[in-house]
Each structure stands twice: as C-alpha cells, then as structure tokens.
Scaffold this active site. Structure first.
Site, PDB file in Angstrom:
ATOM      1  N   HIS A 306       0.942  -1.264   0.042  1.00  0.00           N
ATOM      2  CA  HIS A 306       0.072   0.007  -0.007  1.00  0.00           C
ATOM      3  C   HIS A 306       1.030   1.326  -0.029  1.00  0.00           C
ATOM      4  O   HIS A 306       2.068   1.326   0.556  1.00  0.00           O
ATOM      5  CB  HIS A 306      -0.777   0.031   1.154  1.00  0.00           C
ATOM      6  N   ASP A 363      -8.093  -4.074  -0.339  1.00  0.00           N
ATOM      7  CA  ASP A 363      -8.696  -4.725  -1.629  1.00  0.00           C
ATOM      8  C   ASP A 363      -8.619  -6.313  -1.852  1.00  0.00           C
ATOM      9  O   ASP A 363      -9.368  -6.742  -2.479  1.00  0.00           O
ATOM     10  CB  ASP A 363      -7.873  -4.090  -2.677  1.00  0.00           C
TER      11      ASP A 363
END
Length: 428
Positions: A306, A363
C-alpha cells in the site's frame, strides 16, 4: 516557542516554520519559499507534501493505524452502522439518538430519484460502465436540486449531504438493474441504509430479497472501512475541485471519476480477476508467489502492499475475519477465498514480502466479500464510491468552512524547450 527549519543555498538562507500535528508528525511550511528564495519544492505525485490541515482522519502507515475523528477503526466493528459513521465524519462527533434519528429520516425522505432523473436511465446503453453512470447522475442531481448548489448554513448543508448519501445507493442499484434488463426496484423506507441497497439490487416484483443480518453487517463494514482514508487520489480531487468553490455535487462527481481508475478504486477488481485466473489456470499459490518475485515474469500479485501502509492494513484484518463469518453463514465454499488465504499465508512467511513490507491491503478481501454477496465485479468500485462519499463530503465541508482556504494551484518544474520562434508553414 515557534520552531523553524533552516534552508541554505548558494550563500542565501531562510528559516521555514515547522508545524507539529497532534500526533507529533512535523511539517515544514514552504509556502513562502518562492517569495524569499525564488525556489519551489519538487515532490513528484505529492508523495510527501501535505496539502491541508485536517481534523477528519489519522493514518500511521508504519504502525497500521487508522482512526476516524480519533476513534480507532477497530472500535467500529461491533454493530456497524454506516449512517452513524457518516455523521461522525461529516459533523465531527458521534451523533446522539435524536441526531441519528433525524439524519436517518432525512436519508429516508431523500432516497427517491426525481422522475426526470429516473427516466434518464432509459437513454443509457445497457452495457455502460456503472462508474460512468454514477458520475453523470451525481452531476445531474445538481440540475434537479439547484437550491442546494450554494449551501450557506448548516441545515442547508445537511440536506445536501443527505440527498447525496441517500440517492447514491439508489443510482447505483438502478444502474445495476438497467445493465441486467431488470425492472427498477424502488427503495423501501422501512429498511435501513445497507438493507435498502441490497433490496434495490436483488429484489424482484412480488418477491423481496431476504436480507441476512450477517450480510447487512458485512456491507455496513465494507462501507465504513472505505468511508475515508485521508488525502488519497479521489479525496484530493474533491478538495481540488471544491477549492474553486465548485458545488458539492460537482466535487463529488469528480471524486467518482478519480476513484474509477484501476490504481485507486478498481484495485479490488484486479484482485478478483487475478484469483479467477489462478483458479482457471490451475496454478498453485506457491507458483504464484515464485512468479511474483521473478522480475522476468509477467505475473503480478495484486492486493499486497500500500502507498501509505508499511504494516498490515488494519482494514484488511477486519475484512479477513468478516469473510469467515459470511462464508460460514451462507454455507458456500469459494475457491477464490481458499487461494487468497494460502497466498497470504505464504507471503507473510516469505522474507521477500516481509522485508519489503508487502502485506495484504483492504482490496485483497473486499472484492471476495462483495462477490459472496452476489454483487458483480463491475459494481465493486461503485460500492467503494458509496462508502467513500461521507469522507468526500466531510473534506469538502472542512475546506469550505476554512477561512484560510484558497484555490489549489500547484507549481511545476518546467523542462520543455526554451523560447523558440514560430515557423511559417512553408518553413516546417
């Protein structure tokens, strides 16, 4: 005593103010640097530049911390209520019973679409991208609610916010029904926010969709975990558009367009597609991990790492546990979840991923969870937008209320040719 940082360049010197956040992070204020030194700062993609002061969300990527208005995200898991968290983000405090009841009633009173807006769905191709429909329809709302284009007081703003948050799920559900050639299902005022969205998505005439509380809670959590995430691409877009004093509808529609990008809101779609390809190709998770580390391989492992988090994404931890509850409840075994679990297990035991701080992000599990609810892949990013809307509205309001706010206008470092002369056509 004020703190400063000293910059020295070619015999010249300037002291720059240093500001400290409530969590102790320091920021060097370079706003006067060009006036004093004739210099600008270069920070490609604004990777290390704060564009505002904000009281809404705090993230510590190194420690894996996410807080809404100071409240750790983990404390919002039990009895999740997306409407309550929307109020928290937008108005700065948890609502009391009367405030929550009034806001919920406001949402219920505004969930229907104007008939003129509803009929516009008939002119949209059935295979139109749902995010294109969502962005267009949010802009079109401004045509039907022109009284809310300029919000000058708290009550008027609350009405505008309620209209957006309520109607966005109606627009989303209608776009899904349109793509499937199904009749429109109108909202049911007796249902709560997430239950109503599922009803409009999956009910059919004379047979209402049976809403499982476990599924409703899971969708509440998905929306809550996506409700805000500091100055991400779409939120920064909303702030940029809003800084021009663009109305709330236009600013949030711009946020939808930013979220549409596969590097932002479309990331969970890529995860599910990857897992589907692994399952269809009969690949073993061990082989996928090996290929992910091979620079010569075309295989890409989505859902790990991320931009902000250098630790385990706290949202991913929550959704991982929710997956267990939901799949146990619906009594369905999804091979994609098995593959995802094994990939996570292998990656967390592999120094290549651990050393690079490539942990599962939100996600990685959100798409699997939405898929379990029956929501198709092309609606994943729409669901992300529904969840993110309160955050966009909160940032628009915070910026709108700040008397020091100015139109956002970044500088650039020009690297083109120097002055050159125009050449007539016969000399080119």
């Amino acid at each position: 005593m004020s703190r400063t940082a000293k910059l020295t360049f070619e015999g010249r010197e300037i002291e720059l103010p240093v500001e400290e956040s409530t969590e102790g992070e320091l920021a060097v204020d370079v706003s006067k640097l060009r006036d004093a030194m004739g210099m600008v700062t270069l920070d490609q993609s604004l990777a290390n530049t704060a564009i505002c002061r904000s009281e809404i969300t705090f993230i510590d990527g190194d420690q894996g911390i996410l807080r809404y208005r100071g409240i750790p995200i983990e404390q919002l898991v039990d009895r999740p209520n997306f409407v309550e968290i929307a109020w928290l983000l937008i108005f700065g405090h948890l609502p009391n019973r009367d405030e929550l009841a009034a806001f919920s009633e406001n949402l219920s009173n505004n969930q229907l679409l104007h008939e003129g807006l509803r009929h516009q769905f008939q002119h949209i191709p059935v295979d139109a991208p749902p995010m294109a429909i969502l962005s267009a329809m949010l802009n079109n709302l401004a045509c039907f609610h022109q009284e809310l284009l300029s919000v000058d007081d708290t009550e008027q703003f609350a009405h505008a916010a309620a209209r957006l948050i309520s109607k966005v799920r109606t627009i989303a559900a209608f776009s899904y029904r349109r793509s499937r050639g199904l009749p429109i299902i109108h909202p049911d005022p007796a249902l709560r926010y997430c239950a109503n969205f599922l009803h409009m998505m999956f009910s059919v005439p004379y047979r209402h969709y049976v809403i499982d509380p476990e599924i409703e809670d899971a969708l509440n959590l998905i929306f809550i975990l996506h409700a805000d995430h500091e100055q991400n691409c779409s939120t920064a877009t909303v702030r940029t558009v809003g800084s021009a004093r663009a109305n709330l509808f236009a600013s949030c529609a711009a946020g939808v367009c930013a979220l549409w990008g596969p590097l932002h809101g479309g990331a969970n779609v890529e995860v599910v597609r990857m897992l589907e390809e692994i399952a269809a190709g009969g690949l073993q998770p061990e082989e996928c991990i090996r290929m992910a580390k091979d620079k010569q391989s075309n295989f890409r492992l989505y859902g790990f790492g991320h931009r902000v988090y250098k630790n385990y994404d706290p949202r991913a931890k929550i959704l991982r546990d929710v997956c267990d509850r939901v799949f146990t409840r619906i009594q369905v075994r999804d091979p994609l979840l098995d593959i995802a679990r094994k990939l996570e297990e292998l990656a967390l035991a592999d120094s290549y991923f651990v050393d690079r701080k490539l942990y599962p992000n939100v996600d990685f599990y959100s798409g699997i969870l939405l898929r379990a609810m029956g929501i198709p892949t092309n609606m994943f990013t729409v669901c992300f937008a529904i969840g993110r809307l309160p955050g966009w509205i909160a940032h628009w309001k915070e910026q709108h209320d700040d008397p020091a706010s100015r139109i956002i206008r970044p500088r650039q470092v020009y690297i083109g040719v120097k002055q050159t002369d125009y050449a007539p056509m016969n000399e080119r």
